[in-house]
Motif scaffolding. Structure first.
Motif, PDB file in Angstrom:
ATOM      1  N   TYR A  30       0.837  -1.197   0.000  1.00 51.00           N
ATOM      2  CA  TYR A  30       0.000   0.000   0.000  1.00 51.00           C
ATOM      3  C   TYR A  30       0.872   1.247   0.000  1.00 51.00           C
ATOM      4  O   TYR A  30       2.026   1.214   0.394  1.00 51.00           O
ATOM      5  N   HIS A  31       0.298   2.340  -0.487  1.00 50.71           N
ATOM      6  CA  HIS A  31       0.985   3.627  -0.515  1.00 50.71           C
ATOM      7  C   HIS A  31       0.923   4.241   0.881  1.00 50.71           C
ATOM      8  O   HIS A  31      -0.139   4.295   1.491  1.00 50.71           O
ATOM      9  N   PRO A  61       0.416   6.976   3.544  1.00 51.34           N
ATOM     10  CA  PRO A  61      -0.418   8.174   3.467  1.00 51.34           C
ATOM     11  C   PRO A  61       0.391   9.478   3.382  1.00 51.34           C
ATOM     12  O   PRO A  61       0.027  10.378   2.627  1.00 51.34           O
ATOM     13  N   PRO A 116       3.035   9.251  -0.641  1.00 51.98           N
ATOM     14  CA  PRO A 116       2.363   8.365  -1.601  1.00 51.98           C
ATOM     15  C   PRO A 116       3.289   7.688  -2.602  1.00 51.98           C
ATOM     16  O   PRO A 116       2.920   6.689  -3.198  1.00 51.98           O
ATOM     17  N   GLU A 155     -10.027  -0.324   2.726  1.00 52.23           N
ATOM     18  CA  GLU A 155     -10.342   0.771   1.807  1.00 52.23           C
ATOM     19  C   GLU A 155     -11.288   1.795   2.427  1.00 52.23           C
ATOM     20  O   GLU A 155     -11.198   2.981   2.132  1.00 52.23           O
ATOM     21  N   ASP A 171      -6.116   5.095   5.659  1.00 58.54           N
ATOM     22  CA  ASP A 171      -5.683   6.124   4.716  1.00 58.54           C
ATOM     23  C   ASP A 171      -4.789   5.589   3.595  1.00 58.54           C
ATOM     24  O   ASP A 171      -4.749   6.161   2.525  1.00 58.54           O
ATOM     25  N   LYS A 196      -3.678   3.908   0.467  1.00 55.17           N
ATOM     26  CA  LYS A 196      -4.328   3.365  -0.730  1.00 55.17           C
ATOM     27  C   LYS A 196      -3.652   2.050  -1.130  1.00 55.17           C
ATOM     28  O   LYS A 196      -2.432   1.961  -1.187  1.00 55.17           O
ATOM     29  N   HIS A 254      -2.085  -0.882  -3.235  1.00 55.94           N
ATOM     30  CA  HIS A 254      -1.358  -0.980  -4.498  1.00 55.94           C
ATOM     31  C   HIS A 254      -1.566  -2.365  -5.105  1.00 55.94           C
ATOM     32  O   HIS A 254      -1.986  -2.493  -6.251  1.00 55.94           O
TER      33      HIS A 254
END
Length: 87
Positions: free
Chosen positions: A20-21, A23, A26, A54, A58, A60, A62
């Motif tokens: 995941y990115h 927060p 990013p 999701e 926070d 996002k 990947h």
């Protein structure tokens, strides 16, 4: 005992690597490893977790890599090519 009853209902150990990115940054990816008993190939428990992720977190998503393996399998057997008798 709960784990055994799940395994008898075709649940299997499932591991997911979630990238995941971050927060605050990013452009950077962070890894999270999730492990739970789940049913392949639908993975309802994992899907529920990812929906929560999701909706509530926070970072996002990947990508998600999934691996699963049944813990209870049929016993391996082989035939013996000799008959031995002791008297």
């Amino acid at each position: 005992m709960a784990s055994l009853s799940l395994q008898l209902r075709d649940y299997r150990l499932t591991v997911a690597e979630i990238l995941y990115h971050m927060p605050d940054h990013p452009g950077l990816l962070q890894s999270f490893v999730w492990q739970e008993m789940d049913i392949a190939p639908r993975y309802p428990v994992l899907r529920k977790f990812l929906t929560f992720w999701e909706r509530e977190l926070d970072g996002k998503l990947h990508s998600v890599k999934v691996a699963s393996n049944p813990l209870i399998t049929p016993a391996a057997y082989r035939f013996v090519g000799a008959d031995l008798r002791l008297q």
